[in-house]
Motif scaffolding. Sequence first.
Motif, PDB file in Angstrom:
ATOM      1  N   SER A   1       0.808  -1.225   0.000  1.00  0.00           N
ATOM      2  CA  SER A   1       0.000   0.000   0.000  1.00  0.00           C
ATOM      3  C   SER A   1       0.836   1.267   0.000  1.00  0.00           C
ATOM      4  N   SER A   2       1.901   1.284   0.768  1.00  0.00           N
ATOM      5  CA  SER A   2       2.730   2.499   0.879  1.00  0.00           C
ATOM      6  C   SER A   2       4.200   2.116   0.813  1.00  0.00           C
ATOM      7  N   PRO A   3       4.658   1.635  -0.343  1.00  0.00           N
ATOM      8  CA  PRO A   3       6.061   1.179  -0.423  1.00  0.00           C
ATOM      9  C   PRO A   3       7.067   2.283  -0.150  1.00  0.00           C
ATOM     10  N   GLU A   4       6.679   3.534  -0.387  1.00  0.00           N
ATOM     11  CA  GLU A   4       7.624   4.634  -0.181  1.00  0.00           C
ATOM     12  C   GLU A   4       8.080   4.744   1.272  1.00  0.00           C
ATOM     13  N   LEU A   5       7.222   4.245   2.205  1.00  0.00           N
ATOM     14  CA  LEU A   5       7.595   4.320   3.620  1.00  0.00           C
ATOM     15  C   LEU A   5       8.805   3.448   3.929  1.00  0.00           C
ATOM     16  N   LEU A   6       9.004   2.408   3.141  1.00  0.00           N
ATOM     17  CA  LEU A   6      10.119   1.492   3.374  1.00  0.00           C
ATOM     18  C   LEU A   6      11.328   1.832   2.513  1.00  0.00           C
ATOM     19  N   GLY A   7      11.230   2.892   1.721  1.00  0.00           N
ATOM     20  CA  GLY A   7      12.353   3.288   0.863  1.00  0.00           C
ATOM     21  C   GLY A   7      13.660   3.443   1.613  1.00  0.00           C
ATOM     22  N   PRO A   8      13.678   4.126   2.751  1.00  0.00           N
ATOM     23  CA  PRO A   8      14.945   4.305   3.481  1.00  0.00           C
ATOM     24  C   PRO A   8      15.514   3.000   4.040  1.00  0.00           C
TER      25      PRO A   8
END
Length: 1443
Positions: free
Chosen positions: A644-651
């Motif tokens: 749903s929100s892959p950007e949250l795991l980017g770091p």
Amino acid sequence: MDGIIKSANFKRGKEEDEESLDEKLSEKVDEIKEKGKLKFNDIKTYVEALTKAVCVENFPSGEDHCGSDMASKVFDTIKELMEFGVEENHFTEKECHDLLLDFLCTCMKCGPGPVHLRLLLSASDYENFREFLEKIDGVQLTNFTTAFKRQYKAPSEKGGMSVDDYNDKLEYLESMLREFVGEEAKENKQLLLLDLFNHFTTEEYRLQEPLSATMHDFAEVMVKVFPKENVYMCLTDAAGFKTQLKIVRGFLSEMSPPRTDDQNYSMAKQIENMMRAIHHKNLVAELAGEVMSLVADLCQRKNAEEYKKIVDDGFKEFFHAFDDKKKKPNKQLFDALMGPVTEIIEVCTFPKMVEDFADDAVDVLVGVTELTPCGPTWLRLIGVLLKTGNIHFVKAAKQIVDESKMKKPLDLANNPDGILKIMQHLTKIEFSVIDEDSADEEEKEKAEVYENFMEYFLKQVKNAKMLKVIMEPMVDYILFCWDRQSELQDMVGKVCLHYSDVCFLLQLAIEQINKLLLKFNALLKDQSYSFTCRNASDLFSNVMDSCINAYKDGRQISEEDNSLIISILEECCKREFQDEYDVDIPTIFKSIYYDLLGITEKHRQSDSLERVVPLVPLLLKMSTHEDETVRGHAASCFSQISSSSPELLGPYVDNIIDSFKETQDSNLASTLRMVYPSNREPVHKRIQELFDLMKDTDASLRVCLLLVFMEAAKINPELFTDSIIKEIVEENMDDASRHNLSVLILVSVSEAHPERVENYYDTVMKYRTGDMAYYVIKVLTNIAIHNEKYAKQTVEMLMEIATSSKVETNLTGALSGIRGLAVSHLELIKPYKAALENLQNTASSGYVKDACIGLIDIIEGRSLATVHEDVKQQQEEIEDLGDRVDDAEVAVVGLTLQVDKHEDDIGGLKTDVAQVEERVDDVEEDLGDTKVKVEEIDNKTMTNAPAWSRDLTKIMNPQDEHDWRLLAQRLGYSPDDIRHWATQSDPCMAVLSEWYATHKTSEATQAVLKILEEMDRMDGAAIVENAMKNVEGVVEDEPPEYATPPPIFLSYQWGHQNEVKLLRKHLLMAGYECWMDVGQMGGGDKLFEKIDDGIRAAKVVISCVTEKYAKSPNCNREVNLSVTLNKPIIPLLMEGIGWPPRGSMGPIFSEYLYIRFFEREPGTHDERFWEPEKFQELLMQLNFLGIMPEPDKIEKLYKNWWAPVAEEIIVDKDRNKKTGSAKPQPSSADNNSENEGPPPSVFISYQWGKQKQIIALYKRLTGLGYHCWMDIHQMGGGDSLYDKIDRGVRGCKIVLSCVTQKYALSANCRREVSLADALKKPIVPLLLESSDWPPSGPMSMVFTQLLYIDFHSDANIQSTWKGDSFDQLLGKIEMYVSEGNNTKPETVGKEKTNTNDVHKNDSITISAISETPKPKQSLSTAKSAPEKPVAPKEPKSKSCTLL
């Protein structure tokens, strides 16, 4: 003789006195016999003398005293003379018996002493005296029994006789008593014997042993002769029993402790007999109060425990004697018992005394209670039972709440205070033992008893829908259990948690979760708190699981709760996850870790995953935990976040790669693929590392990694080194699961760096005919274009495929590759011109023909470059020609003829140039079209999609609201992907090619079919369905296994899927499970087989009717199958169309009335598109059909769905006063069933075209006090139209026929009028339109003799329903409706109705309810009617008239 007796010294006599007396008596007897004269008075005198001598105080008691022998000799002499006198007929035997009886009574009154007892025994031996005793009655009977009713006392030891000797002599009386009572107690003796029994019983309790035992034996003599050996069977009324109860109370007072066991047994047996007699005489209800009062008296005594056996074995018979026949509702008995029983338990000073008594009493109370609410009394009794803390009483309380029939008597829904008091008692339960293993049996039994009570009590509370009342005390009790740290305490707490549905409770008050989280977080941080208790682990885990599940989504989780949950997870992860003694048993910390990770899903549902970011470091740590399941849960959370929100795991990409390296978890691999677009750099840097890792992973993980590499290859193909390419080709190409992805990676790399792939040309060549043929061809073409040494072999391979392949995708792919090679290796292609021409002529596909034409044009030099060379050359020639013209002009003066000739030549040349320019334009246009077609063929051949996809793309590519773009979105592709495909000539084919390249073919096809149906692209769905059916017989399917279908089958057309999904959601909220193909149909399932199973197993079919539904072949099949199987159908009209719908469904649905499920009133803000009343009507229909909801699944919104909607009806009070009309009755909306309430009084028959006016009439009549029944308020979906009309007409008193031209021709209206006429119902015609009278048509014969009331002359009367015509109508109604009523109903201002908007296509009926039967008369005698109106004559259908 009397002188001898009187002179004898009985008190002090000696042996010589005895001898002297003996001589004198013998002489006297001889003398009397010799004379032969003896009178009865003489005998009487002798007896009186003896009586005076021995019946005196202080008479010697010793049996060996001479006086005793002297008295005995005198009495024997008297008996001898009696026998002589009787024999000589001087007197009768009866006179002697009477005299002996008197003597016997006198002796009894004197002690009786030993001498008296000896004389009594002697008297009983007199001839026939025993038979005489058995027959006495009257005064003699009374005197005899009175003689025995005396206080017996032992003689003094100084008197010469011991107590035992005296008792032995006293037993002589027992035989006399037996003779007296006989073998059976006669009615005239029964009450006296009962009196004697009571006296002997009193003496038994007063005297000491052995006299007490003798008195008991005397009493038993009485008992033996009564029916069933029960002395109380002689009593006939309540007064007699009350007297005996008072006597028993006296006995119990006399029985001052200590008492013997025999005395206790005797008393218990006596009371037991009395209780049985009370039951036998059916006096239980009248005497219950007296009996309970006596028990209460014993229970309140200081020494109450001394009476335990008496209560247990005696009074409990009062309840034991109740058999199943007697255990039936009895209000008098219930009222007489409930209060005293409650008081007895409450005031008893020794609770164990009434343990069994209470259990028996509760059993009887439950049996005799009426099924009417009496909650306070029952709840008070339960509270008293629980307050004692005695497990026997708790068992009795459990018996109350265990009975299913007790739901109504307990009336918990109206007694929240009583529920709270019981919960207060329960929350005070404490167990002294912490460890269950060390608890004794009594403590364990106590815990088990409370468990059972909790279970059944909470079930009753739940059934009463009162769980919300116990919410706060239940949370407090859980906290109390946590503090106690007792396994037994937690065991009871677990039951409370399970049966109170704490998750549901917490949903009602989310704020209560905070208390639980705070407490548990504090306990986790308290190092001294022990979590080793097994039951505590389950309790903690269940509570935490309920807390997290109580949140509907992340929006309900407050910031504080969110932080607490994360804190609890962190604390749990610091503890051990494996049990110290058994590694297979998870610890409480592991269980709660699993439970609370649900926070991730809650936030995912509400798009608030950013709130779980603080949890990511912990998840990364746990993703490498030694426990596989722990790792799996952490990885699963990552998967939820990345979806749903892959950007949250980017770091955290680097960390995810590290975790994946260590665990090789598929969820982490999937997460890496989803997160890759958000942070590509770490993957790029470590791609070699990931490739090395792939060598050691299983097949599924390799696929996941290849998906990552595929995305990387598209963006940065430079990353793929020779070693990586080698790994892809050699290790993955041969594997079916990884082949497709490997080829796609090679395509991306070969386009940018073909030199890296060329070494594997031969290997790739092996796959030129497989599923990925097109992409393989592209890889080979890219290599051949780059390296000439592969060109010839590639061209040969492509031409072989083009000329021999039957697979169109392979064919078009080969032609596309040939075209690519034609640019740099045209000479290699020219030899195949003939083959291409042949292929052009034989090909059936337009794409193939166009591709062949384009290649032939290239071979023949009709390429764009050749044309440009021709144009350039001709331009140079034209320039040269211009120079020559200039030179010729210089010599024009002298060369006129030559100039003319040149001018002609120039004109010809100009013509040629124009023709050439025109040809160039044509060639440029042809080349442009050819280029477009070649590109189109190129794109359409780049596909793994099935053959039918080409037909699908033809209808999906044209721009439309539901075109290929929506298909791509539904398939899950991003906007960037869709924009990329939009640049291609066949975007739909590109989408399908990508879809089939990355998915299993069967699953991919099923998904496309479903999405097309969801998009309402039935034209596309038909293409896919037909293609699937054509190949269905290729192989046989294995027999499918299906789950048990739900009881409700939802039949709908895919264009309204979202609305039906919402309907299904609310049916689930109301407790009904539904069959809907979205939830039931799996990949590869046979459509029709699933539908057949679903309908056959369903109890009702709900048809969601729309215009497309009526035309759908599949929906028609469902309806026809439902009708064939005789399944009830409830039609829901989902859009505004005519009823019944046009088409083949029309004849079927004409028998049903629909429920209107569209056009909700404006101003509503929730998701429902229907009126709440309509959904309520649907639920009523399901209930009527016997389909019950599952109580556990009913959510708050539909807890009380049956509550009727109040409709305010304005009553014209003035009209009531004027007409005296009946006041309104309860609406028929409250009387759905034909068996409830009185039948309708007024039946209004009308045609649908006048519905608006008839509704106004209905409201007007209702407002005037006539309680009307109208089909739009009563007739629910699924009801048979004709059945409702039949019942309405048969039960009414008057029929109002609302006549219009359409009404006269309506088949349904004709049925109503014909039925009313056949039943001799009064019919009042209301003429609503200008028309001839009687109206032409089949009704004319019925209306010929009737006079109508004019309602058409005044335009406003049909909207206001006031005026002279309406008053005339009221008179008619009053005449028939009021006849037979003694009193008129009262007027009410409001009534409850439940309005349903139900239509029928031809006619609608309305009726009004009244309490009286219809009058047997017609309207032919009515008063004169208005003048006959003149109406225009219009031609009527003869066919309709005949029909």
